[in-house]
Design a protein around this motif. Structure first.
Motif, PDB file in Angstrom:
ATOM      1  N   VAL A  70     119.636  58.121 -28.567  1.00  0.00           N
ATOM      2  CA  VAL A  70     119.629  56.541 -28.653  1.00  0.00           C
ATOM      3  C   VAL A  70     118.760  55.933 -27.701  1.00  0.00           C
ATOM      4  O   VAL A  70     118.835  56.147 -26.401  1.00  0.00           O
ATOM      5  CB  VAL A  70     121.183  56.028 -28.322  1.00  0.00           C
ATOM      6  N   HIS A  71     117.690  55.202 -28.379  1.00  0.00           N
ATOM      7  CA  HIS A  71     116.713  54.628 -27.409  1.00  0.00           C
ATOM      8  C   HIS A  71     116.870  53.289 -27.019  1.00  0.00           C
ATOM      9  O   HIS A  71     117.134  52.496 -28.261  1.00  0.00           O
ATOM     10  CB  HIS A  71     115.200  54.841 -28.250  1.00  0.00           C
ATOM     11  N   VAL A  72     116.680  52.876 -25.928  1.00  0.00           N
ATOM     12  CA  VAL A  72     117.280  51.296 -25.658  1.00  0.00           C
ATOM     13  C   VAL A  72     116.434  50.763 -24.839  1.00  0.00           C
ATOM     14  O   VAL A  72     115.510  51.123 -23.740  1.00  0.00           O
ATOM     15  CB  VAL A  72     118.452  51.315 -24.751  1.00  0.00           C
ATOM     16  N   ALA A  73     115.733  49.632 -25.405  1.00  0.00           N
ATOM     17  CA  ALA A  73     114.694  48.878 -24.954  1.00  0.00           C
ATOM     18  C   ALA A  73     115.470  47.397 -24.721  1.00  0.00           C
ATOM     19  O   ALA A  73     116.408  46.973 -25.170  1.00  0.00           O
ATOM     20  CB  ALA A  73     113.511  48.611 -25.703  1.00  0.00           C
ATOM     21  N   GLY A  74     114.669  46.389 -24.175  1.00  0.00           N
ATOM     22  CA  GLY A  74     115.057  45.022 -23.786  1.00  0.00           C
ATOM     23  C   GLY A  74     114.455  44.635 -22.321  1.00  0.00           C
ATOM     24  O   GLY A  74     114.144  45.493 -21.524  1.00  0.00           O
ATOM     25  N   THR A  75     114.687  43.349 -22.074  1.00  0.00           N
ATOM     26  CA  THR A  75     114.357  42.931 -20.864  1.00  0.00           C
ATOM     27  C   THR A  75     115.810  43.033 -19.898  1.00  0.00           C
ATOM     28  O   THR A  75     115.565  43.459 -18.600  1.00  0.00           O
ATOM     29  CB  THR A  75     114.018  41.363 -20.687  1.00  0.00           C
ATOM     30  N   ASN A  76     116.700  42.393 -20.324  1.00  0.00           N
ATOM     31  CA  ASN A  76     118.017  42.267 -19.641  1.00  0.00           C
ATOM     32  C   ASN A  76     119.167  42.976 -20.072  1.00  0.00           C
ATOM     33  O   ASN A  76     119.148  42.855 -21.536  1.00  0.00           O
ATOM     34  CB  ASN A  76     118.191  40.962 -19.176  1.00  0.00           C
ATOM     35  N   GLY A  77     119.740  43.936 -19.569  1.00  0.00           N
ATOM     36  CA  GLY A  77     120.980  44.214 -19.820  1.00  0.00           C
ATOM     37  C   GLY A  77     121.156  45.887 -20.549  1.00  0.00           C
ATOM     38  O   GLY A  77     122.030  46.256 -21.058  1.00  0.00           O
ATOM     39  N   LYS A  78     119.684  46.362 -20.479  1.00  0.00           N
ATOM     40  CA  LYS A  78     119.547  47.776 -20.931  1.00  0.00           C
ATOM     41  C   LYS A  78     120.450  48.825 -20.219  1.00  0.00           C
ATOM     42  O   LYS A  78     121.057  49.566 -20.835  1.00  0.00           O
ATOM     43  CB  LYS A  78     118.046  48.152 -20.551  1.00  0.00           C
ATOM     44  N   GLY A  79     120.623  48.546 -18.827  1.00  0.00           N
ATOM     45  CA  GLY A  79     121.242  49.424 -18.309  1.00  0.00           C
ATOM     46  C   GLY A  79     122.772  49.460 -18.375  1.00  0.00           C
ATOM     47  O   GLY A  79     123.665  50.318 -18.348  1.00  0.00           O
ATOM     48  N   SER A  80     123.248  48.123 -18.395  1.00  0.00           N
ATOM     49  CA  SER A  80     124.629  48.027 -18.574  1.00  0.00           C
ATOM     50  C   SER A  80     125.211  48.226 -19.820  1.00  0.00           C
ATOM     51  O   SER A  80     126.178  48.972 -19.984  1.00  0.00           O
ATOM     52  CB  SER A  80     125.026  46.460 -18.146  1.00  0.00           C
TER      53      SER A  80
END
Length: 421
Positions: A46-56
């Motif tokens: 599951v590959h997760v990108a984004g500016t905010n909220g990736k870790g949460s």
């Protein structure tokens, strides 16, 4: 025989490339080939990108999968206190001996060629993930997506794009559309993509790339919806409705992150939604510090820590403070020189009584305490420079006993504070 510690090896790896950031996949492909292509032997990714909220979001997906009995690898960055936090093998942080061995193996395979610190350590992580059995690997993008070192998995099980906003403009572009294009670079042909809430300019770019690749989108506001209803979270998609407890992670913005995580679990066809809400933990995201040396300076005050560092994170932090029980809040803030300091402070001006600004210890790219204070004052926030975290907290305690003290502005500052404990 003397076995070098991982810290000593990591210090050597930092010297392999003149730049800290040099976005390219060429060096990754070279070292992964030398290592026997571990990226081709991973569990479903599951590959997760984004500016905010990736870790949460990743933390909630992990809690949901583990709550259903799955063994889950996770790769996140940056670390806060120790590098080992970046690599979680089947639920457990990587052991020191294993990390040192992997780093040395990658160092030898690299043969002294130019490679960035993030690239070679990502190669070490992929090697660890390929060699340890698990049911899923949650892979967080380091910076951007298209040219990020993690973007070497040809066919992930799922991609996720959390909210995109302005950040790292020097590397990703000076418009929201350009930044979204870099984030959308993780989308793969035919692979479903869960999309969190987006501004129109970002959504259009993501949707256009998905259409070109035939990647099915599961987008907020179209394919799934999430809201807070009293003390419950309500999630709805085409499969049906979920009535769940509120996320364990504090802040109104976590409702949207929770929705993204739940949509990801639905897309994977597995996971425990209630565990995703109740069991997720993610340090330095509005974290209450109870047993910490700084509490001795202000035992009667609440002490909180947050590592958000861009304007969108400032807005999320302001909304979190607004939703908390009323209490005067004084901040201690340090920011990197690469960040939009005024943009970060602007939404916080209405929630903070004042801010004591500091330089981030040990960081060459820190904004000075004086420049940080000037940025805060430019948006109407009372601000004064301080010598350091302890001095700033001490001054606040002496002048305003019993208040809420918030240390904020950077994950690097958050890491420094956590290492104090």
């Amino acid at each position: 025989m003397f076995m070098p510690t991982s810290d000593a090896i990591l210090a050597r790896l930092l010297r392999l490339h003149p730049k800290v950031i040099d976005l390219s996949l060429d060096r990754m492909h070279r070292i992964l080939a030398a290592l026997g292509h571990p990226e081709r032997a991973l569990p479903p990714v599951v590959h997760v990108a984004g500016t905010n909220g990736k870790g949460s979001t990743l933390a909630m997906i992990r809690a949901g999968l583990e709550g259903a009995g799955h063994r889950v690898h996770a790769y996140t960055s940056p670390h806060l206190a120790r590098f080992h936090e970046r690599i979680r093998l089947a639920g457990t942080l990587i052991a020191e001996d294993a990390l040192a061995d992997l780093l040395e193996e990658c160092e030898e395979a690299n043969g002294g060629a130019p490679i960035t610190y993030f690239e070679i350590t990502t190669a070490a992580a992929l090697l660890a993930f390929a060699r340890t059995p698990a049911d899923f690997l949650l892979l967080e993008v380091g910076l951007g997506g298209r040219l990020d070192a993690t973007n070497v998995v040809e066919t992930p099980a799922l991609t996720v794009v959390t909210p995109v906003s302005m950040d790292h403009e020097g590397f990703l572009g000076d418009t929201l559309a350009k930044i979204a294009g870099e984030k959308a670079g993780i989308l793969k042909r035919g692979v479903p993509c869960v999309v969190g809430p987006q501004e129109d300019a970002a959504a259009e770019v993501i949707e256009a790339r998905a259409a070109r690749l035939g990647a099915p989108l599961l987008a907020h506001g179209q394919h799934w919806h999430v809201s807070r209803e009293g003390d419950r979270l309500v999630f709805q998609d085409e499969t049906g409705l979920l009535d769940l407890p509120l996320p364990a992670l504090p802040g109104p913005h976590q409702i949207q992150n929770a929705g993204t995580a739940l949509a990801a679990l639905r897309a994977l066809g597995t996971g425990d939604p209630e565990a995703a809400m109740r069991r997720a933990e993610w340090p330095a995201r509005m974290q209450r510090l109870r047993d910490h040396p700084l509490n001795r300076l202000a035992p009667e005050a609440e002490l909180w820590l947050d590592g958000g560092h861009n304007p969108a994170a400032g807005a999320a932090l302001a909304a979190t403070l607004a939703a908390m029980p009323p209490r005067p809040t004084f901040a201690v803030c340090g920011l990197l020189s690469t960040k939009d300091a005024a943009g970060y402070f602007r939404p916080l001006a209405a929630q903070l009584q004042s801010v004591r600004t500091i330089a981030i210890p040990g960081e060459t790219a820190t904004l000075s305490a004086e420049a940080t204070a000037a940025a805060a004052r430019s948006v109407g926030l009372a601000a004064e420079p301080a010598e350091g975290v302890e001095a700033a907290v001490g001054v606040i305690k002496a002048e305003h006993p019993g208040v809420r003290v918030l240390v904020c502005g950077s994950l690097y500052l958050a890491g420094f504070v956590l290492r104090m404990g």
